[in-house]
Design a protein around this motif. Sequence first.
Motif, PDB file in Angstrom:
ATOM      1  N   PRO B 156       0.820  -1.219   0.000  1.00 50.94           N
ATOM      2  CA  PRO B 156       0.000   0.000   0.000  1.00 50.94           C
ATOM      3  C   PRO B 156       0.850   1.264   0.000  1.00 50.94           C
ATOM      4  O   PRO B 156       0.557   2.221  -0.727  1.00 50.94           O
ATOM      5  N   ALA B 160       0.882   4.056  -2.930  1.00 50.93           N
ATOM      6  CA  ALA B 160       0.615   5.464  -2.640  1.00 50.93           C
ATOM      7  C   ALA B 160       1.748   6.336  -3.159  1.00 50.93           C
ATOM      8  O   ALA B 160       1.525   7.416  -3.695  1.00 50.93           O
ATOM      9  N   ARG B 163       1.967   5.462  -7.379  1.00 52.70           N
ATOM     10  CA  ARG B 163       0.685   5.613  -8.077  1.00 52.70           C
ATOM     11  C   ARG B 163       0.625   4.784  -9.358  1.00 52.70           C
ATOM     12  O   ARG B 163       0.022   5.170 -10.344  1.00 52.70           O
ATOM     13  N   SER B 168       5.463  -0.237  -8.289  1.00 49.14           N
ATOM     14  CA  SER B 168       5.163  -0.702  -6.932  1.00 49.14           C
ATOM     15  C   SER B 168       5.605  -2.149  -6.758  1.00 49.14           C
ATOM     16  O   SER B 168       6.205  -2.506  -5.738  1.00 49.14           O
TER      17      SER B 168
END
Lengths: 264, 298
Positions: B156, B160, B163, B168
């Motif tokens: 998460p 964040a 984006r 990620s």
Amino acid sequence: MTSYLKIDHVDKSFHRGSRETEVLKDITLSIESGEYVSIIGHSGCGKSTLLNIVAGLLPVTRGAVLLESQEVNEPGPDRAVVFQNHSLLPWLTVYQNVKLAVDKVLSSTRSRDERHDWTMHNLELVQMAHAKDKRPAEISGGMKQRVGLARALAMEPKVLLLDEPFGALDALTRAHLQDSVMAIHQKLGNTVLMITHDVDEAVLLSDRIVMMTNGPAARIGEVLEVPLARPRRRLELAANATYLKCRQRVLEFLYERHSFVEAA
Amino acid sequence: MNMPMRKSEAISAASPAVAEVLRLKVAKPSYVQAKLLPALTAIAARVVPPLVMLAVILTVWQVLCMKPGATLPAPSKIWTEAYDLIVDPFFVAGPQDIGLGWRVLISLQRVAIGYGLAGLIGIGLGTIIGQSVWAMRGLDPIFQILRTISPLAWLPISLAAFRDSQPSAIFVIFITSVWPIIINTAVGIRNIPQDYRNVAAVLRLNHLEFFWKIMIPSAAPYIFTGLRIGIGLSWLAIVAAEMLTGGVGVGFFIWDAWNSSRLSDIVVALVYIGVVGFILDRIVAGIAVIVTRGTTAN
């Protein structure tokens, strides 16, 4: 006349927290060019500390070490060390171990081919050229010590420092290697400072024997000249009166006046 | 020259036929018996036991899952249902309908980037920590805490921050595999024997020479231990990360198959993941053997 290598009023103490241990006290010693000097004493008396100070691996607390009237206080190839446990780099071959030193020390003064020849020359000097492509793990303890010696000689040091170079070897290998060191010293005329705890070795190899008192705060107890002509042969010396007298003097110093009291 | 000639003539004249027959009899079976047979036995000794165990496991599985009310598919059912996935890893039938080989390659690409970064930064940071007592004291407790955090817990935060799912996923790989590399490198650097440092000091090696000629070879066994743990962790993390971020990797394939109740496809994907993980580990271990040969002292 100023001497070649001078250890001038050197004190050395180690600090651990607030406790201070004095290891060496007021050591003064002059060594002439080409001389072979041994330092002998019981284990723990600080003789290795003294050698490390001359090598520049340890700083002095007081006093100074002078080489050709220049103060030396950091390590350098002009004072090459043959370490007690050979200290060869295990991932390099015998040749590469010596070449590493040659490349680093002589890169500015000699060409590539000359450096290769010089490496081989030094390996031949210690009779190790045949094993040049072996790794340290594949050769015996005596051979490793020979390579260590070749590496030190290849740096063309002003002073050769030997830190109990034969300590970890068996008696026969040791005798063989001592003969090699004597022959090389005879041939090249190096200035040598050797640490030892072996009385016979000290008398056989040295021009002078420096006897150290027991620590803490070890001092030079006595300096003995060894007036034996070179080349020396161990078999002939075994019955030589001068040899036996020198040997007796060192033994008396070590075991009567400064016998090792601390339980080892 | 004359003497040996005469000798051999004399010998062959004395007993010509017997010697030849004997030699032939000994020579022919010796190649098969001395070389081929032991080699085959050695291979068989390593290959046969796992194959036997695999057969036993598959049989038990088949028996357990053959009943009508079984919740999981039996091997025979998997074979018929996921036949196309098993026989052709590299088919392309549409943008989302591709072979598992392609999916594995896409996942591997992410692992390569994340793990590559972890390797570079891990070895770099590990070197600094191993060299400096203060860096060790300052950073080691922090690293010891951070390394216990589950890869998925980072997701998460990284979503964040970036984006986007692709960076990620790569970040999750990186953050998972970097800790063992840092810690093992630092230990390796700290364990460089004083002897080697003394040699470097006497030779007056500069920092760069010391790094390449003493530090890296001396710490190599430790570094490779870290790298090997790291590659295992990255492969664990990528599957988990892809299940959540989507895309076309093998992790997302499992999630997708679960949502469409294709249990057989999931089993096939698990086998792929296991085999690829095993191969990755072997590759790093193989490189380690080549690179660190001769680095162990004495």
